[in-house]
Write a protein that holds these residues in place. Structure first.
Motif, short mmCIF file in Angstrom:
data_model
loop_
_atom_site.label_atom_id
_atom_site.label_comp_id
_atom_site.label_asym_id
_atom_site.label_seq_id
_atom_site.Cartn_x
_atom_site.Cartn_y
_atom_site.Cartn_z
N PHE A 1 -6.91 -14.16 -0.84
CA PHE A 1 -7.53 -15.41 -1.28
C PHE A 1 -6.65 -16.62 -0.95
CE2 PHE A 1 -9.82 -12.62 -4.55
CZ PHE A 1 -10.92 -12.46 -3.70
N ASP A 2 -5.30 -16.41 -0.98
CA ASP A 2 -4.38 -17.46 -0.51
C ASP A 2 -4.66 -17.81 0.94
OD1 ASP A 2 -3.09 -17.81 -2.86
OD2 ASP A 2 -1.11 -17.18 -2.18
N PHE A 3 -4.89 -16.76 1.72
CA PHE A 3 -5.18 -16.98 3.14
C PHE A 3 -6.48 -17.78 3.30
CE2 PHE A 3 -7.84 -15.24 6.65
CZ PHE A 3 -7.21 -15.90 7.69
N LEU A 4 -7.50 -17.44 2.50
CA LEU A 4 -8.77 -18.17 2.61
C LEU A 4 -8.58 -19.66 2.32
CD1 LEU A 4 -11.39 -15.75 0.96
CD2 LEU A 4 -10.86 -16.07 3.37
N MET B 1 0.82 -1.21 0.00
CA MET B 1 0.00 0.00 0.00
C MET B 1 0.85 1.26 0.00
SD MET B 1 -3.22 -0.54 -0.30
CE MET B 1 -4.13 0.85 0.37
N GLU B 2 2.06 1.17 0.56
CA GLU B 2 2.95 2.34 0.59
C GLU B 2 3.61 2.59 -0.76
OE1 GLU B 2 5.74 1.89 3.75
OE2 GLU B 2 4.21 1.87 5.30
N VAL B 3 4.07 1.50 -1.42
CA VAL B 3 4.87 1.70 -2.64
C VAL B 3 4.07 1.55 -3.93
CG1 VAL B 3 6.95 0.95 -1.43
CG2 VAL B 3 5.67 -0.72 -2.75
N ALA B 4 2.99 0.76 -3.89
CA ALA B 4 2.21 0.55 -5.12
C ALA B 4 0.75 0.27 -4.79
CB ALA B 4 2.81 -0.62 -5.92
N PRO B 5 0.04 1.28 -4.25
CA PRO B 5 -1.36 1.05 -3.85
C PRO B 5 -2.27 0.69 -5.02
CG PRO B 5 -0.82 3.39 -3.78
CD PRO B 5 0.46 2.67 -4.02
N GLN B 6 -1.79 0.96 -6.24
CA GLN B 6 -2.63 0.67 -7.41
C GLN B 6 -2.63 -0.82 -7.77
OE1 GLN B 6 0.21 2.21 -7.38
NE2 GLN B 6 1.57 1.45 -8.98
N LEU B 7 -1.67 -1.59 -7.23
CA LEU B 7 -1.57 -3.02 -7.57
C LEU B 7 -2.45 -3.84 -6.63
CD1 LEU B 7 2.29 -3.23 -8.21
CD2 LEU B 7 0.48 -3.04 -9.92
N LYS B 8 -3.75 -3.62 -6.72
CA LYS B 8 -4.69 -4.29 -5.81
C LYS B 8 -4.80 -5.80 -6.09
CE LYS B 8 -6.65 -1.29 -2.97
NZ LYS B 8 -8.01 -0.86 -3.13
N GLU B 9 -4.47 -6.22 -7.34
CA GLU B 9 -4.62 -7.64 -7.67
C GLU B 9 -3.76 -8.52 -6.75
OE1 GLU B 9 -3.73 -5.31 -9.79
OE2 GLU B 9 -5.51 -5.04 -11.03
N SER B 10 -2.53 -8.04 -6.49
CA SER B 10 -1.64 -8.83 -5.63
C SER B 10 -2.18 -8.89 -4.21
CB SER B 10 -0.24 -8.20 -5.61
OG SER B 10 0.32 -8.24 -6.92
N LEU B 11 -2.79 -7.78 -3.74
CA LEU B 11 -3.36 -7.77 -2.39
C LEU B 11 -4.53 -8.75 -2.32
CD1 LEU B 11 -3.44 -3.92 -1.61
CD2 LEU B 11 -1.67 -5.56 -1.05
N ASN B 12 -5.35 -8.75 -3.36
CA ASN B 12 -6.49 -9.68 -3.39
C ASN B 12 -6.02 -11.13 -3.39
OD1 ASN B 12 -7.94 -7.35 -3.54
ND2 ASN B 12 -8.51 -7.56 -5.71
N THR C 1 -18.76 -7.56 -2.12
CA THR C 1 -19.81 -8.59 -2.06
C THR C 1 -19.23 -9.96 -2.36
OG1 THR C 1 -21.39 -6.93 -2.84
CG2 THR C 1 -22.09 -9.23 -2.93
N GLU C 2 -18.32 -10.02 -3.36
CA GLU C 2 -17.68 -11.30 -3.71
C GLU C 2 -16.89 -11.85 -2.51
OE1 GLU C 2 -14.08 -13.06 -6.48
OE2 GLU C 2 -14.74 -10.98 -6.81
N MET C 3 -16.16 -10.96 -1.85
CA MET C 3 -15.35 -11.40 -0.69
C MET C 3 -16.26 -11.87 0.45
SD MET C 3 -12.38 -8.53 -0.73
CE MET C 3 -11.56 -9.27 0.64
#
Length: 962
Positions: free
Chosen positions: A358-361, A343-354, A411-413
Motif C-alpha cells: 500500500f506504501d508503494f501504491l 516470507m522466509e522468516v515470518a510468513p504469518q506477518l502478512k500485515e507488514s507485507l500489505n 478484491t480490495e487490492m
C-alpha cells in the motif's frame, strides 16, 4: 555310420507322456501366493523335572513384512550410499538439527508457493544489456586480518572501527567498461571473497564487502540491467544473512546440543545475544540508507535470538525506511527484498507485507514524474521498456500478498489498483500474481479494466497475454467464454509487430483449443499464418509456433479431426528450418502413437502422416547419430503398425510397398516392413484355413517376393540371416516350396560372409555364439523342408555342411564341433519313421521317402563324415593346454549318443564308454555333472525298453580328481 545306423527309434508321443510333470491335486483353501503371510513362531520350554512334558507356546504375528525391505532391516541401500557420499551430512554435529529446522521453517510456506529461486534464472535471462558497466571493488588491507591472541581487546575494537572508516574513506577500486559477463564474474568473485573472509574469521571485512555490494543497488546508470543486478547482489546478501545466523546459532550450543526448532529467546545464552546485538549495532552505524536497509534485512532472522516480537517490530520499521529511497525503481526492489525475507522468516506477518504494497501504491505516481522521465531521456529508454523493469518486483510482492489470501483482500487490492491512473503495470502484475481461479472468474471485469488502460504506457497486448495465461490454468464462466475470445482476439489481430503478435497468439491458442471446436481453432491458425507469412516473419518465431502445434495436438488428439482442420497442414509449412520441422513432426508422431487406440485406414490420416514420416526420414544423413536414427525408426514403425485395411490385403501390401520406397534409409523400418508382410501372408493363410485359392496363392507369392528383394538391402548380416530363415518358414507354411528353398539357399550362401567380430550395442563382440544360435534354429527348420526333386537327397543340409566345413573358425573355439553335434541331432531325427513335427499341408521327407533304404544310406554317409570330424577334433585337443576343452566336448558328444543313439549296439556302446573315460581322464570333468549323468542313466535303466542301460552304468566308472 555306427551312430545313425543304430539311431534310437523314437516314439515321440509316449516320450512326451513320460516326461510330463506329475499332476498333484492341490487344495488351496485360504492360501493365495499374493496374500500376506502370517508367520507363526513356536517356542518350546523344557522342564527340569524328569518325565515332565514340554509345553509349547505359539505366538502368531500377522504383521505384514515386505520381504525386500526385511533383507535390509528397513534401510534402503541407495539411501545409505547417498548419505555416505554426502560430506555435508557428517560435517557438523548440529547440521542435522539445523537442516530439520530449515525444512520446518520453509514448510510454513507450502509447496504451492513458487519460490524466488525459480524466478531467478528467468530474470537473469530476460534483463540483459550490451552497455558497459562499472563496479567498485573493496581493496583489503592488513588491518582487515584477524588480530593475534596477544592483542588487547581495546586494540582489537579500535582496529575494527578504523576498518569500517576505511570503507567511507575510499579503500575501493573502481572498475570501468565491464561487459555484462565481466560484471557477473566480478560479483561472483565478491561472493567468494565474502565466504573466504568469513571462514578466515575476518568478520569486518565480510561486512564491508556486503555494504559495498548493497551500495551498487543505488546505481541505476544502466537501468535495463537493474533487475539482474538485484538478483546477483541479493544472492550475496542471502549468503551473508545465513552465515551470521548460523554463527550465532552455533554459539547457543550447550554440551554439543543445538537449540530446539522453536526455541525461545530465554534459551539463548548471553554471549550469543551480545554477539547478535553487536551485529545490529554495527549495521545501525552504516551511514547510507540503502546499504543499511539491505544488510539489516539480510539478518532479519537473527532477531529471533533477542526477543519474540523482534521480527514483527522490525518489519514495519524497515518498511518505513524504504520511504526514504527517492528512485521508485530502487524502492520497489527494496520492497521486493523485504517481502522475500519476510516470507522466509515470518510468513504469518502478512500485515507488514500489505503495508509495504500500500506504501508503494501511494508513491505509484512517482513513476510518471519528471525526475524519472528526465533519467529515461538521458539513457534513451522508452517508457514501455522502463515499466517492464518493475514487473519482477511487483509480481513478487503481489505473489507474497496473494498467497492463501482470502478473496476479500484480493478484491480490495484490485479495487485500489482500479482507482490509480495509468495502472496497466499494476494490472499486469495482479494477473501474474493472483490465483488463476480468481482471475478467470472475473475475466470480463479484467477485460473492462484492460480496455480503460492508457495504451502509451504499458502495451495492452501484454495485459491480454497475462489474462490468457490465467485462462489456460482455470476456466472462466461458460457464458462468457466466446465473448472473452472475441474481445482478446480483436486486440491481438491488430498487432503489427509479428513478435508481439505471436507472443499473444501462442497463449490464446490453448484457450481456444480447450473451449471451442475445430472451426474456431482453424480460424486462429489461419490468422497466425496471415500474420507470420509476410517477410518470412515465422523464421524468428519458431519456438512460439512449435508451442502452438504442441497445444493443438494436446487438446485435439483425434487425428481424423485434427487433419480435417483445414489450416493445420499449411501451418506446418511455415516450419522451413529442417531441424525445427523435424522436431515438430516428431511431436506429432509421438502424439499419434500415444493416443491412437485403434488401427486406421483413413486416407486423410495416412496421407498426412506419410508426409510427416517422410519429412523425418529425409532428415537422416551421414552425420545423424545412431540413437536419433533408432528414435525416428521407432516412430515410423509405430505408425506402420497402426495401419490396417482389414480384409483388403492387397491394399495393405500396396501400402507396405509405398512405405518401403519412402523409408529406405532407415534399416529398422525395412525390417518392420518385412515382418509386417510376413504377418500379412500368415493372416491370409489363417483366413483361407491353409487352402489357398489361385488368387490367394498368387498374393502370398507376392508377399514372399517383397521380402526376398528387400532383405539384401539390409546391412546387418545376422538380421539378414534371421529374416531369410523367418521368411522361408512363412513361405513353407504357405506351400510356396520353391520360394522357401530360395530363402534357405540365400541363407546358406550368406553364412561364409559372417565376420569374426560384430558390433553389438556399440561394442565389438565375437560372432561365434550368434552364428551357433542361428544354425541351431536353421537345423530345426531343415528337418521339415522337403527335398527338391531335381537337387538330390538333403541338398540343403549338404550345402550347409560344406559351408560350415570351409568357414574359418577361431583356433580356440569348439563351436564347429558343437554345430556338428547338433547336425547329428538333425540326422537322427531324419531317420525316424515319423518326424517330431510337420508343417500343415506340406509333405516332409518322412512322407516322401517313407523310410527308403537309399535315403537312410545317404543319411549314414553324412553321419560318417560328421562323426569323423568330431573325433578328429577331439584328438587335436590332446595337448596339455586344451585338455579341459577336450573333457567338456567328450561329455557333450557322450550326451548326444545317450539321447539319440541305440546303445544296444556294441560298437556304439563302446564309443560312449570311451568318451566317458576321456571326459574324466585328466581330472577336468565336473564331478557333480558326472554323478548326475550316471544317476540319470540308472534311473532310465528301470524303464522296460531301456534295460540295457543297466550294463552301461556298470561300465561307467566315476574317477576322483586325485
Amino acid at each position: 555310420s555306427v551312430f545313425l545306423r543304430h539311431a534310437r527309434s523314437r516314439n515321440y508321443v509316449s516320450e512326451s507322456e513320460v516326461c510330463k510333470l506329475e499332476s498333484v491335486p492341490l487344495d488351496f483353501g485360504d492360501y493365495h501366493p499374493l496374500k500376506p503371510i502370517t508367520v507363526t513362531e513356536s517356542k518350546t520350554k523344557k522342564m527340569n523335572r524328569k518325565g515332565s512334558t514340554s509345553s509349547t507356546s505359539s505366538s502368531s504375528s500377522s504383521s505384514v513384512m515386505d520381504p525386500l525391505s526385511s533383507v535390509f532391516d528397513g534401510t534402503d541401500p541407495l539411501s545409505l550410499f547417498a548419505a555416505a557420499a554426502d560430506p555435508v551430512t557428517t560435517a557438523h554435529p548440529m547440521d542435522g538439527a539445523r537442516r530439520k529446522r530449515e525444512k520446518d521453517e520453509s514448510s510454513a510456506v507450502g509447496n504451492d508457493f513458487e519460490p524466488w529461486s525459480s524466478k531467478r534464472g528467468e530474470i537473469l535471462a530476460r534483463y540483459t544489456t550490451t552497455e558497459k558497466l562499472s563496479i567498485n571493488l573493496y581493496m583489503g588491507s592488513e588491518k582487515g586480518k584477524a588480530t593475534t591472541s596477544g592483542s588487547a581487546v581495546s586494540e582489537k575494537v579500535r582496529t575494527r572501527l578504523e576498518e569500517l572508516d576505511d570503507l567511507e574513506e575510499g579503500s575501493q577500486k573502481e572498475l570501468l567498461n565491464l561487459t555484462q559477463q565481466d560484471y557477473m564474474n566480478r560479483i561472483e568473485e565478491l561472493n567468494q571473497s565474502l565466504k573466504d573472509a568469513w571462514s578466515s574469521d575476518q568478520k569486518v571485512k565480510a561486512l564491508k564487502i556486503v555494504i559495498q555490494c548493497s551500495k551498487l543497488l543505488s546505481d541505476t546508470t544502466v537501468i535495463q540491467f537493474y533487475p539482474s543486478k538485484f538478483v546477483l547482489i541479493t544472492d550475496i546478501l542471502d549468503t551473508f544473512g545465513k552465515l551470521v545466523y548460523e554463527r550465532i546459532l552455533s554459539m547457543c550450543m550447550d554440551n554439543r546440543v543445538s537449540l530446539p526448532d522453536n526455541f525461545s529467546p530465554e534459551s539463548v545464552n548471553d554471549t550469543a545475544k551480545e554477539t547478535c546485538l553487536n551485529w545490529f549495532f554495527k549495521i545501525a552505524s552504516i551511514r547510507e540508507l540503502i546499504p543499511r536497509f539491505y544488510v539489516e534485512a539480510a539478518i532479519l532472522k537473527c532477531n529471533k535470538f533477542l526477543s519474540k516480537t523482534g521480527i514483527s517490530e522490525c518489519l514495519p520499521r524497515l518498511t518505513s525506511m524504504i520511504r526514504g529511497i527517492g528512485d521508485p525503481l530502487v524502492a520497489i526492489y527494496a520492497r521486493a527484498y523485504l517481502c522475500r525475507v519476510g516470507m522466509e522468516v515470518a510468513p504469518q506477518l502478512k500485515e507488514s507485507l500489505n503495508k509495504n504494497f500500500f506504501d508503494f501504491l501511494l508513491t505509484f505516481k512517482q513513476i510518471h514524474g519528471d525526475t524519472v522521465q528526465n533519467q529515461l531521456v538521458v539513457q534513451c529508454v522508452e517508457i514501455p521498456l522502463y515499466l517492464t523493469l518493475y514487473s519482477p518486483a511487483i509480481d513478487w510482492i503481489l505473489q507474497c500478498i496473494a498467497y492463501r489470501a482470502p478473496d476479500v483482500l484480493l478484491t480490495e487490492m484490485m479495487e485500489r489498483c482500479k482507482k490509480l491512473g495509468n495502472n496497466a503495470l499494476l494490472l499486469n502484475s495482479v494477473m501474474s500474481a493472483f490465483r488463476a481461479e480468481f482471475i478467470a472468474a472475473r475475466s470480463m471485469d479484467f477485460i473492462g479494466m484492460i480496455k480503460e488502460c492508457d495504451e502509451s504506457g504499458f502495451p495492452k497486448h501484454l495485459l491480454f497475454r497475462s489474462l490468457g495465461l490465467n485462462l489456460a490454468l482455470a476456466d472462466p464462466p461458460e457464458n462468457d467464454r466466446l465473448q472473452i475470445l472475441n474481445e482478446a482476439w480483436k486486440v491481438i489481430t491488430k498487432l503489427k509487430n509479428p513478435q508481439d503478435y505471436i507472443n499473444c497468439a501462442e497463449v490464446w491458442v490453448e484457450y481456444t483449443c480447450r473451449h471451442f471446436s475445430k472451426r474456431e481453432v482453424n480460424t486462429v491458425l489461419a490468422d497466425v499464418i496471415k500474420h507470420m507469412t509476410p517477410d518470412r516473419a515465422f523464421e524468428d518465431a519458431y519456438p512460439q509456433l512449435q508451442s502452438i502445434i504442441q497445444k493443438v495436438i494436446t487438446y485435439i488428439y483425434d487425428f481424423a479431426l485434427l487433419f480435417s482442420v483445414e489450416k493445420f497442414l499449411p501451418f506446418l509449412d511455415m516450419f522451413q528450418k529442417e531441424s525445427v520441422r523435424v522436431e515438430v513432426c516428431k511431436c506429432i508422431m509421438e502424439s499419434f502413437i500415444k493416443h491412437q487406440q485403434e488401427s486406421t485406414k483413413d486416407p486423410v490420416i495416412l496421407n498426412a502422416l506419410l508426409h510427416i514420416c517422410k519429412t523425418t526420414h529425409d532428415s537422416v544423413n551421414a552425420l545423424t547419430l545412431e540413437d536419433e536414427k533408432r528414435m525416428l525408426a521407432a516412430l515410423i514403425n509405430g505408425f506402420i503398425k497402426m495401419v490396417s485395411f482389414g480384409r483388403d490385403f492387397e491394399q495393405q501390401l500396396s501400402f507396405y510397398v509405398e512405405a518401403r520406397s519412402m523409408f529406405c534409409n532407415l534399416e529398422p523400418v525395412l525390417v518392420q516392413l518385412i515382418h509386417s508382410v510376413n504377418q500379412l501372408a500368415m493372416e491370409t493363410r489363417r483366413v483361407m484355413k491353409g487352402n489357398h485359392s489361385r488368387k490367394t496363392a498368387a498374393f502370398v507369392r507376392a508377399c514372399v517376393a517383397f521380402c526376398f528383394i528387400t532383405i539384401p538391402s539390409l546391412s546387418s548380416i545376422f538380421t539378414r540371416l534371421n529374416l531369410y530363415l523367418h521368411s522361408g518358414q512363412v513361405a513353407l507354411a504357405n506351400q510356396c516350396l520353391s520360394q522357401a528353398d530360395a530363402f534357405f539357399k540365400a541363407a546358406v550362401s550368406l553364412v561364409p560372409e559372417v565376420p569374426k567380430m560384430i558390433s553389438v550395442d556399440g561394442k565389438m563382440r565375437p560372432s561365434d555364439a550368434f552364428l551357433l544360435e542361428f544354425l541351431c534354429n536353421f537345423f530345426s527348420t531343415l528337418l521339415v523342408v522337403p527335398d527338391h526333386p531335381e537337387q538330390g537327397v538333403l541338398f540343403l543340409v549338404r550345402g550347409l555342411l560344406n559351408v560350415i566345413q570351409d568357414y574359418t573358425w577361431e583356433d580356440n573355439s569348439d563351436d564347429k564341433v558343437r554345430i556338428y553335434t547338433n547336425v547329428l541331432h538333425l540326422l537322427s531325427a531324419m531317420t525316424q519313421e515319423a518326424f517330431i513335427y510337420h508343417v500343415d499341408k506340406v509333405d516332409s521327407n518322412d512322407t516322401l521317402y517313407g523310410g527308403d533304404s537309399k535315403f537312410l544310406a545317404e543319411i549314414n554317409k553324412l553321419s560318417e563324415t560328421v562323426v569323423s570330424q568330431i573325433l578328429d577334433h577331439l584328438k587335436t585337443l590332446g595337448k596339455e593346454e586344451t585338455l579341459k576343452r577336450q573333457s567338456q566336448l567328450a561329455l557333450y558328444f557322450f550326451n548326444t549318443i545317450l539321447a539319440h543313439g541305440d546303445l544296444r549296439n556294441n560298437r556304439l556302446n563302446q564309443l560312449s564308454v570311451n568318451l566317458w573315460n576321456l571326459a574324466q581322464k585328466h581330472g577336468f570333468a565336473d564331478t557333480k555333472t558326472m554323478v548326475k549323468t550316471l544317476e540319470y542313466i540308472k534311473k532310465r535303466s528301470k524303464q522296460s525298453e531301456m534295460s540295457h542301460f543297466t550294463d552301461l552304468a556298470l561300465r561307467l566308472p566315476l574317477q576322483s580328481r586325485t
